[in-house]
Design a protein around this motif. Structure first.
Motif, PDB file in Angstrom:
ATOM      1  N   VAL A 185       0.779  -1.384  -0.151  1.00 19.61           N
ATOM      2  CA  VAL A 185      -0.164   0.016   0.094  1.00 19.61           C
ATOM      3  C   VAL A 185       0.725   1.266   0.054  1.00 19.61           C
ATOM      4  O   VAL A 185       0.103   2.340  -0.390  1.00 19.61           O
ATOM      5  CB  VAL A 185      -1.104   0.020   1.127  1.00 19.61           C
ATOM      6  N   ALA A 186       2.301   1.261   0.439  1.00 22.29           N
ATOM      7  CA  ALA A 186       2.855   2.407   0.651  1.00 22.29           C
ATOM      8  C   ALA A 186       3.061   3.245  -0.982  1.00 22.29           C
ATOM      9  O   ALA A 186       2.963   4.333  -0.884  1.00 22.29           O
ATOM     10  CB  ALA A 186       4.160   2.038   1.003  1.00 22.29           C
ATOM     11  N   GLY A 187       3.359   2.725  -1.964  1.00 21.90           N
ATOM     12  CA  GLY A 187       3.320   3.213  -3.277  1.00 21.90           C
ATOM     13  C   GLY A 187       1.910   4.079  -3.517  1.00 21.90           C
ATOM     14  O   GLY A 187       2.219   4.885  -3.878  1.00 21.90           O
ATOM     15  N   PRO A 188       0.920   3.334  -3.573  1.00 17.88           N
ATOM     16  CA  PRO A 188      -0.300   4.047  -3.937  1.00 17.88           C
ATOM     17  C   PRO A 188      -0.578   4.967  -3.175  1.00 17.88           C
ATOM     18  O   PRO A 188      -1.286   5.808  -3.599  1.00 17.88           O
ATOM     19  CB  PRO A 188      -1.323   2.753  -4.039  1.00 17.88           C
ATOM     20  N   GLU A 189      -0.401   4.699  -1.711  1.00 20.72           N
ATOM     21  CA  GLU A 189      -0.926   5.792  -0.715  1.00 20.72           C
ATOM     22  C   GLU A 189      -0.187   7.022  -0.669  1.00 20.72           C
ATOM     23  O   GLU A 189      -0.678   8.069  -0.261  1.00 20.72           O
ATOM     24  CB  GLU A 189      -1.098   5.004   0.448  1.00 20.72           C
ATOM     25  N   LEU A 190       1.007   6.617  -0.770  1.00 20.81           N
ATOM     26  CA  LEU A 190       1.996   7.955  -0.539  1.00 20.81           C
ATOM     27  C   LEU A 190       2.830   8.401  -1.728  1.00 20.81           C
ATOM     28  O   LEU A 190       3.203   9.466  -1.627  1.00 20.81           O
ATOM     29  CB  LEU A 190       2.917   7.432   0.836  1.00 20.81           C
ATOM     30  N   GLY A 191       2.677   7.594  -2.622  1.00 20.82           N
ATOM     31  CA  GLY A 191       3.502   8.031  -3.935  1.00 20.82           C
ATOM     32  C   GLY A 191       5.148   8.020  -3.811  1.00 20.82           C
ATOM     33  O   GLY A 191       5.624   8.652  -4.722  1.00 20.82           O
ATOM     34  N   ALA A 192       5.815   7.413  -3.088  1.00 20.10           N
ATOM     35  CA  ALA A 192       6.873   7.382  -2.675  1.00 20.10           C
ATOM     36  C   ALA A 192       7.726   5.961  -3.335  1.00 20.10           C
ATOM     37  O   ALA A 192       7.071   5.115  -2.986  1.00 20.10           O
ATOM     38  CB  ALA A 192       7.416   7.571  -1.215  1.00 20.10           C
ATOM     39  N   ALA A 193       8.636   6.025  -4.229  1.00 23.96           N
ATOM     40  CA  ALA A 193       9.211   5.147  -4.676  1.00 23.96           C
ATOM     41  C   ALA A 193      10.182   4.178  -3.599  1.00 23.96           C
ATOM     42  O   ALA A 193      10.612   3.279  -3.496  1.00 23.96           O
ATOM     43  CB  ALA A 193      10.143   5.491  -5.750  1.00 23.96           C
ATOM     44  N   ASN A 194      10.620   5.234  -2.839  1.00 26.83           N
ATOM     45  CA  ASN A 194      11.659   4.650  -1.563  1.00 26.83           C
ATOM     46  C   ASN A 194      10.639   4.288  -0.387  1.00 26.83           C
ATOM     47  O   ASN A 194      10.088   5.078   0.284  1.00 26.83           O
ATOM     48  CB  ASN A 194      12.481   5.773  -1.124  1.00 26.83           C
ATOM     49  N   GLU A 247       9.162  11.009 -10.173  1.00 25.51           N
ATOM     50  CA  GLU A 247       9.507  12.103 -10.339  1.00 25.51           C
ATOM     51  C   GLU A 247      10.095  13.180  -9.052  1.00 25.51           C
ATOM     52  O   GLU A 247       9.496  12.785  -7.959  1.00 25.51           O
ATOM     53  CB  GLU A 247       8.457  13.115 -11.020  1.00 25.51           C
ATOM     54  N   LEU A 248      10.921  13.866  -9.113  1.00 22.78           N
ATOM     55  CA  LEU A 248      11.334  14.696  -7.895  1.00 22.78           C
ATOM     56  C   LEU A 248      10.209  15.451  -7.357  1.00 22.78           C
ATOM     57  O   LEU A 248      10.360  15.257  -5.974  1.00 22.78           O
ATOM     58  CB  LEU A 248      12.314  15.698  -8.594  1.00 22.78           C
ATOM     59  N   VAL A 249       9.396  16.116  -8.003  1.00 21.47           N
ATOM     60  CA  VAL A 249       8.130  16.670  -7.318  1.00 21.47           C
ATOM     61  C   VAL A 249       7.156  15.417  -7.386  1.00 21.47           C
ATOM     62  O   VAL A 249       6.355  15.330  -8.062  1.00 21.47           O
ATOM     63  CB  VAL A 249       7.635  17.952  -7.927  1.00 21.47           C
ATOM     64  N   SER A 250       7.074  14.910  -6.159  1.00 22.13           N
ATOM     65  CA  SER A 250       6.092  13.898  -5.946  1.00 22.13           C
ATOM     66  C   SER A 250       5.962  13.448  -4.518  1.00 22.13           C
ATOM     67  O   SER A 250       6.663  14.185  -3.756  1.00 22.13           O
ATOM     68  CB  SER A 250       6.490  12.875  -6.870  1.00 22.13           C
ATOM     69  N   ALA A 251       5.090  12.500  -4.135  1.00 20.77           N
ATOM     70  CA  ALA A 251       4.911  12.139  -2.867  1.00 20.77           C
ATOM     71  C   ALA A 251       4.482  13.008  -1.690  1.00 20.77           C
ATOM     72  O   ALA A 251       4.623  12.891  -0.627  1.00 20.77           O
ATOM     73  CB  ALA A 251       6.179  11.431  -2.412  1.00 20.77           C
ATOM     74  N   GLY A 252       3.752  14.128  -2.121  1.00 19.17           N
ATOM     75  CA  GLY A 252       3.162  14.977  -1.340  1.00 19.17           C
ATOM     76  C   GLY A 252       4.200  15.868  -0.487  1.00 19.17           C
ATOM     77  O   GLY A 252       5.161  16.324  -0.811  1.00 19.17           O
ATOM     78  N   THR A 253       3.970  15.757   0.774  1.00 16.33           N
ATOM     79  CA  THR A 253       4.785  16.406   1.998  1.00 16.33           C
ATOM     80  C   THR A 253       5.883  15.843   2.202  1.00 16.33           C
ATOM     81  O   THR A 253       6.909  16.164   3.118  1.00 16.33           O
ATOM     82  CB  THR A 253       3.862  16.951   3.108  1.00 16.33           C
ATOM     83  N   LEU A 287       0.312  15.396   2.984  1.00 10.60           N
ATOM     84  CA  LEU A 287      -0.563  15.972   2.391  1.00 10.60           C
ATOM     85  C   LEU A 287      -0.068  16.403   1.197  1.00 10.60           C
ATOM     86  O   LEU A 287       0.917  15.872   0.429  1.00 10.60           O
ATOM     87  CB  LEU A 287      -0.732  17.342   3.155  1.00 10.60           C
ATOM     88  N   LEU A 288      -0.741  17.121   0.332  1.00  7.46           N
ATOM     89  CA  LEU A 288      -0.272  17.967  -1.059  1.00  7.46           C
ATOM     90  C   LEU A 288      -0.584  16.845  -2.177  1.00  7.46           C
ATOM     91  O   LEU A 288      -0.613  15.336  -1.814  1.00  7.46           O
ATOM     92  CB  LEU A 288       0.892  18.248  -1.151  1.00  7.46           C
ATOM     93  N   PRO A 289      -0.922  16.994  -3.511  1.00  6.78           N
ATOM     94  CA  PRO A 289      -0.950  15.908  -4.446  1.00  6.78           C
ATOM     95  C   PRO A 289       0.238  15.143  -4.632  1.00  6.78           C
ATOM     96  O   PRO A 289       1.544  15.383  -4.431  1.00  6.78           O
ATOM     97  CB  PRO A 289      -0.935  16.774  -5.622  1.00  6.78           C
ATOM     98  N   LEU A 290       0.021  13.519  -4.594  1.00  7.80           N
ATOM     99  CA  LEU A 290       1.302  12.804  -4.831  1.00  7.80           C
ATOM    100  C   LEU A 290       2.053  12.852  -6.068  1.00  7.80           C
ATOM    101  O   LEU A 290       3.164  12.515  -6.153  1.00  7.80           O
ATOM    102  CB  LEU A 290       0.671  11.202  -4.735  1.00  7.80           C
ATOM    103  N   GLY A 291       1.321  13.471  -7.208  1.00 11.65           N
ATOM    104  CA  GLY A 291       2.191  13.487  -8.260  1.00 11.65           C
ATOM    105  C   GLY A 291       2.561  12.240  -8.913  1.00 11.65           C
ATOM    106  O   GLY A 291       1.740  11.224  -8.939  1.00 11.65           O
ATOM    107  N   THR A 292       3.414  12.241  -9.887  1.00 12.52           N
ATOM    108  CA  THR A 292       3.996  11.058 -10.616  1.00 12.52           C
ATOM    109  C   THR A 292       4.974  10.126  -9.905  1.00 12.52           C
ATOM    110  O   THR A 292       6.034  10.861  -9.799  1.00 12.52           O
ATOM    111  CB  THR A 292       4.228  11.142 -11.986  1.00 12.52           C
ATOM    112  N   MET A 293       4.758   8.956  -9.366  1.00 10.29           N
ATOM    113  CA  MET A 293       5.720   8.228  -8.657  1.00 10.29           C
ATOM    114  C   MET A 293       7.127   8.083  -9.547  1.00 10.29           C
ATOM    115  O   MET A 293       7.289   7.982 -10.921  1.00 10.29           O
ATOM    116  CB  MET A 293       5.342   6.777  -8.366  1.00 10.29           C
TER     117      MET A 293
END
Length: 229
Positions: free
Chosen positions: A40-49, A192-198, A184-190
């Motif tokens: 669930v971490a990827g879809p929920e938070l948008g972080a590759a790490n 990319e530099l500007v992604s994963a919200g806050t 918070l904030l939009p997750l963007g595209t996993m």
């Protein structure tokens, strides 16, 4: 009697380990929590790490506690190391080779540390690791030339503002979502530099706080002069 007590304790400990080992299904680890994080971490938070997603997302409050412990430890060590002896002397410069090596390593360590902090939600690393590298960059320069000094007041401001930013982001999430440090904030595209919200903001705050605290502590170590013998 002491030998007998030690023998009984060792036998009991061995028996406990054997019982625990017999209950384990070797080769088939029951990774319930870890498997759920991976799912669930990827879809929920948008972080590759995933590690950063756990530390700054699901375990953000625990990370705040770790930062508080680090602050307390660095403050206590600075109080102990912050006094010099009257008969102390300052070490001489490290020489041409060490000075040239430090001048070469400083910008490299600085760039690597900033890269790891900023890309903490994308690649292995994050605020803690990048902050340590940033602190090491300044400490290498101090080792090469003990006459150099760091501005402890500036480091204190950076550390304080970074910690305040971490808490303010958490309070913002508490007001918006009802949960402290909820991303918070939009997750963007996993990827990319500007992604994963806050999460990147939290990683930068952690990196600055850890880097400033450790740099100040290491500077106190370098400023503690040895007695002249």
């Amino acid at each position: 009697m002491r030998d007998i007590a030690s023998l009984v304790f060792s036998a009991g400990l061995l028996f406990l380990l054997l019982v625990i080992g017999a209950e384990l299904a070797l080769g088939h680890p029951d990774m319930r929590v870890g498997a759920e994080y991976l799912r669930v971490a990827g879809p929920e938070l948008g972080a590759a790490n995933i590690v950063t997603a756990i530390l700054a997302g699901y375990r953000g409050f625990d990370t705040l506690g770790e930062l508080s412990i680090l602050f307390a430890a660095a403050t206590a060590a600075s109080l102990v190391l912050g006094h010099r002896r009257a008969d102390a002397r300052r070490d001489p410069p490290g020489g041409l080779v060490l000075s040239a090596g430090a001048d070469l390593l400083f910008p490299l360590l600085l760039v690597v540390g900033i890269f790891i902090v900023v890309h903490g939600h994308l690649t292995p690393g994050g605020g803690f690791q990048g902050g340590v590298i940033l602190a090491a960059a300044f400490f290498v320069a101090l080792l090469a030339n003990p006459a150099r000094t760091l501005n402890h007041a500036l480091l204190g401001w950076i550390e304080g503002l970074a910690g305040a930013a971490f808490i303010l982001i958490g309070l913002w999430a508490l007001v918006e979502d009802g949960h402290f440090l909820t991303p918070l904030l939009p997750l963007g595209t996993m990827g990319e530099l500007v992604s994963a919200g806050t999460l990147p903001l939290l990683s930068v705050a952690i990196g600055l706080k850890v880097g400033a605290e450790l740099a100040g502590l290491l500077a106190h170590l370098a400023d503690t002069e040895a007695p002249d013998r």
